[in-house]
Every structure is written in structure tokens, then in C-alpha cells.
Design a protein around this motif. Sequence first.
Motif, PDB file in Angstrom:
ATOM      1  N   ILE A 197      14.246  -1.600  -3.216  1.00  0.00           N
ATOM      2  CA  ILE A 197      13.882  -1.065  -1.881  1.00  0.00           C
ATOM      3  C   ILE A 197      12.862  -1.124  -1.632  1.00  0.00           C
ATOM      4  CG2 ILE A 197      12.348   0.400  -4.128  1.00  0.00           C
ATOM      5  CD1 ILE A 197      15.074   2.155  -1.240  1.00  0.00           C
ATOM      6  N   GLU A 198      11.808  -1.868  -2.086  1.00  0.00           N
ATOM      7  CA  GLU A 198      10.409  -2.437  -1.316  1.00  0.00           C
ATOM      8  C   GLU A 198      10.715  -3.136   0.138  1.00  0.00           C
ATOM      9  OE1 GLU A 198       6.031  -4.214  -1.717  1.00  0.00           O
ATOM     10  OE2 GLU A 198       7.511  -3.738  -3.592  1.00  0.00           O
ATOM     11  N   ALA A 199      12.127  -3.883  -0.052  1.00  0.00           N
ATOM     12  CA  ALA A 199      12.235  -4.850   1.160  1.00  0.00           C
ATOM     13  C   ALA A 199      12.387  -3.782   1.834  1.00  0.00           C
ATOM     14  CB  ALA A 199      13.479  -5.912   0.442  1.00  0.00           C
ATOM     15  N   SER A 200      14.124  -3.760   1.711  1.00  0.00           N
ATOM     16  CA  SER A 200      14.127  -2.263   3.334  1.00  0.00           C
ATOM     17  C   SER A 200      13.266  -1.486   3.623  1.00  0.00           C
ATOM     18  CB  SER A 200      15.491  -1.249   1.808  1.00  0.00           C
ATOM     19  OG  SER A 200      16.448  -1.954   1.571  1.00  0.00           O
ATOM     20  N   LEU A 201      12.258  -0.469   2.674  1.00  0.00           N
ATOM     21  CA  LEU A 201      11.116   0.180   3.437  1.00  0.00           C
ATOM     22  C   LEU A 201       9.997  -1.026   4.419  1.00  0.00           C
ATOM     23  CD1 LEU A 201      10.178   2.814   0.552  1.00  0.00           C
ATOM     24  CD2 LEU A 201      12.048   2.972   2.487  1.00  0.00           C
ATOM     25  N   LEU A 202      10.296  -2.048   4.023  1.00  0.00           N
ATOM     26  CA  LEU A 202       9.787  -2.782   4.694  1.00  0.00           C
ATOM     27  C   LEU A 202      10.468  -3.625   5.950  1.00  0.00           C
ATOM     28  CD1 LEU A 202       7.586  -5.338   2.281  1.00  0.00           C
ATOM     29  CD2 LEU A 202       6.695  -3.934   3.524  1.00  0.00           C
ATOM     30  N   ALA A 203      11.696  -3.188   5.483  1.00  0.00           N
ATOM     31  CA  ALA A 203      11.794  -3.880   7.362  1.00  0.00           C
ATOM     32  C   ALA A 203      12.017  -2.659   8.490  1.00  0.00           C
ATOM     33  CB  ALA A 203      13.337  -4.714   7.495  1.00  0.00           C
ATOM     34  N   ILE A 204      12.706  -1.542   7.490  1.00  0.00           N
ATOM     35  CA  ILE A 204      11.935  -1.059   8.092  1.00  0.00           C
ATOM     36  C   ILE A 204      10.775  -0.032   8.691  1.00  0.00           C
ATOM     37  CG2 ILE A 204      12.782   2.421   8.226  1.00  0.00           C
ATOM     38  CD1 ILE A 204      15.058   1.794   6.108  1.00  0.00           C
ATOM     39  N   GLY A 205      10.113  -0.074   8.382  1.00  0.00           N
ATOM     40  CA  GLY A 205       8.819  -0.159   8.947  1.00  0.00           C
ATOM     41  C   GLY A 205       8.681  -1.405   9.925  1.00  0.00           C
ATOM     42  N   ARG A 206       8.888  -2.515   9.642  1.00  0.00           N
ATOM     43  CA  ARG A 206       7.903  -3.287  10.882  1.00  0.00           C
ATOM     44  C   ARG A 206       8.961  -3.161  12.351  1.00  0.00           C
ATOM     45  NH1 ARG A 206       9.854  -7.324   5.894  1.00  0.00           N
ATOM     46  NH2 ARG A 206       7.319  -7.853   5.514  1.00  0.00           N
ATOM     47  N   GLY A 207      10.407  -2.465  11.901  1.00  0.00           N
ATOM     48  CA  GLY A 207      11.337  -2.084  12.843  1.00  0.00           C
ATOM     49  C   GLY A 207      11.231  -0.995  13.355  1.00  0.00           C
ATOM     50  N   PHE A 208      10.176  -0.154  13.400  1.00  0.00           N
ATOM     51  CA  PHE A 208       9.804   1.386  13.896  1.00  0.00           C
ATOM     52  C   PHE A 208       8.680   0.373  13.870  1.00  0.00           C
ATOM     53  CE2 PHE A 208       7.938   5.381  13.263  1.00  0.00           C
ATOM     54  CZ  PHE A 208       8.513   6.100  13.796  1.00  0.00           C
ATOM     55  N   ASN A 209       7.837   0.111  13.659  1.00  0.00           N
ATOM     56  CA  ASN A 209       6.379   0.621  13.822  1.00  0.00           C
ATOM     57  C   ASN A 209       6.565  -0.596  15.444  1.00  0.00           C
ATOM     58  OD1 ASN A 209       3.418  -0.186  13.285  1.00  0.00           O
ATOM     59  ND2 ASN A 209       4.050  -2.191  13.494  1.00  0.00           N
ATOM     60  N   THR A 210       7.508  -1.827  15.208  1.00  0.00           N
ATOM     61  CA  THR A 210       7.086  -2.375  16.756  1.00  0.00           C
ATOM     62  C   THR A 210       8.004  -1.514  18.047  1.00  0.00           C
ATOM     63  OG1 THR A 210       7.755  -4.717  15.400  1.00  0.00           O
ATOM     64  CG2 THR A 210       8.307  -4.716  17.511  1.00  0.00           C
ATOM     65  N   LEU A 211       9.181  -0.992  17.531  1.00  0.00           N
ATOM     66  CA  LEU A 211       9.626  -0.281  18.082  1.00  0.00           C
ATOM     67  C   LEU A 211       8.973   1.148  19.087  1.00  0.00           C
ATOM     68  CD1 LEU A 211      11.791   1.353  19.449  1.00  0.00           C
ATOM     69  CD2 LEU A 211      12.637   2.775  18.009  1.00  0.00           C
TER      70      LEU A 211
END
Length: 218
Positions: free
Chosen positions: A96-110
Amino acid sequence: MSDTLSTSLSTPSNGPGRPKDQLKRQAILDAAKQLFLQQGYEGTSMDAIASAAGVSKLTVYSHFTDKETLFACAVAAKCEEQLPATYFELAADVPIEASLLAIGRGFNTLVNSDESLALQRLMTAQGGQNLQLAQLFFNAGPQRMLDAMHKLLEQACQRGQLQIDNPARAAEHFFCLIRGGCNFRLLIGLCEPLSGSAAEEHVSDVVGLFLRAYRASS
């Protein structure tokens, strides 16, 4: 959001196997995003979008029923660039940590991109004058991401990875934490967006905090 608009946001109107039509659709979306940001919603016409995209107005209407649908699809397309639907699919073999990191990076960039900042300023400038447009924007962008995150968190709870009493509220907490104070400073022109190791540290800190709050006890 109506079923017709919801379908338009997620699926092209011309079906699979038509690459030329998909190129036209993308050209229309690109033109719409640019003109909506430059001229505002009211100041942008379907004629202008057709001209900028190099297609006929009939082609624009064949892909997008009306300007409201096109605006919503342009917002959704921008979100999809950085946060594709696959990010919210919780694979069995991915922590779950990997999924949250991917979403967090994407949202931060967006949320800190030039286009997103310009769109946030545009919607803020409306100042409640056009509630229908505000609802279109919210449904097409923030609400779609919140709904996807809600479902992912529910699934993580069902698998025993997280323990959350209110996944919908937790989804809002996550995105608000990622947005942080930097995004507001960016909106009013006081700083530059985080990048490189600083952006990664920010996202990692948020994910760590989120997991400390909601990770299921062993």
C-alpha cells in the motif's frame, strides 16, 4: 454529473480502431485547455476551439456534445495525465505504501503544474458567479480523484492493510496534505514548485504520516 457527461469523460465518442479520430479528439482537448486558460470559459467559443484544433466545428460537436462537456473533459484529461486510473488499482503484490507514493507524486506534480495553477486561479476568479461551471470543474477533477482514492482506501481496509473508519474523509486528508502550504504560496506567486529531492521528501513525509495514522495494527 449526468450519465451522458460521465461517459464522455471516460470514453471517446468514436469507438476504438479510429486512430485519426483520436488524434482529432486530442487536438480538440489541447486547444480547449489552452483557450479556456487564456480566455476564460465564457470568452472561449466552440468556433475558436475548432479553429485552434484545425478541425471543423461539426467535428468538435461530434466528439463533445457541448462546451460544458468539453470543459469537463479537458479538466479530466489534465488529471489523467498525471494520475491515470491505473494508479488507483490496488494490485495484490504491491504494498500500500508504494501505491500511496505513486498517487502522491502524481498529485503533487499535477496540482503544482502551470496548467493546474492557472485553472485554479481561473475558477477562483469566478468567485461563485457561475456555480454550474464550478460544479462541472469539481466533478471532473477533484471529485473524480476523491472517489477513486476512496475506493482504493476501502479496498486496502478490506485486505487488512489499513484501518480507516471514514475512507472518504481520509481521502480528503491525503490530498490536502500533499497539496500542503506550498501550493497556496504558488497560487499567489510567492515561491517556486518543489522539485527533485525536495518534492520526493514532501511526498514521502505525507505518506509516512498517513500510514502512521491509518496502518492496520498487526
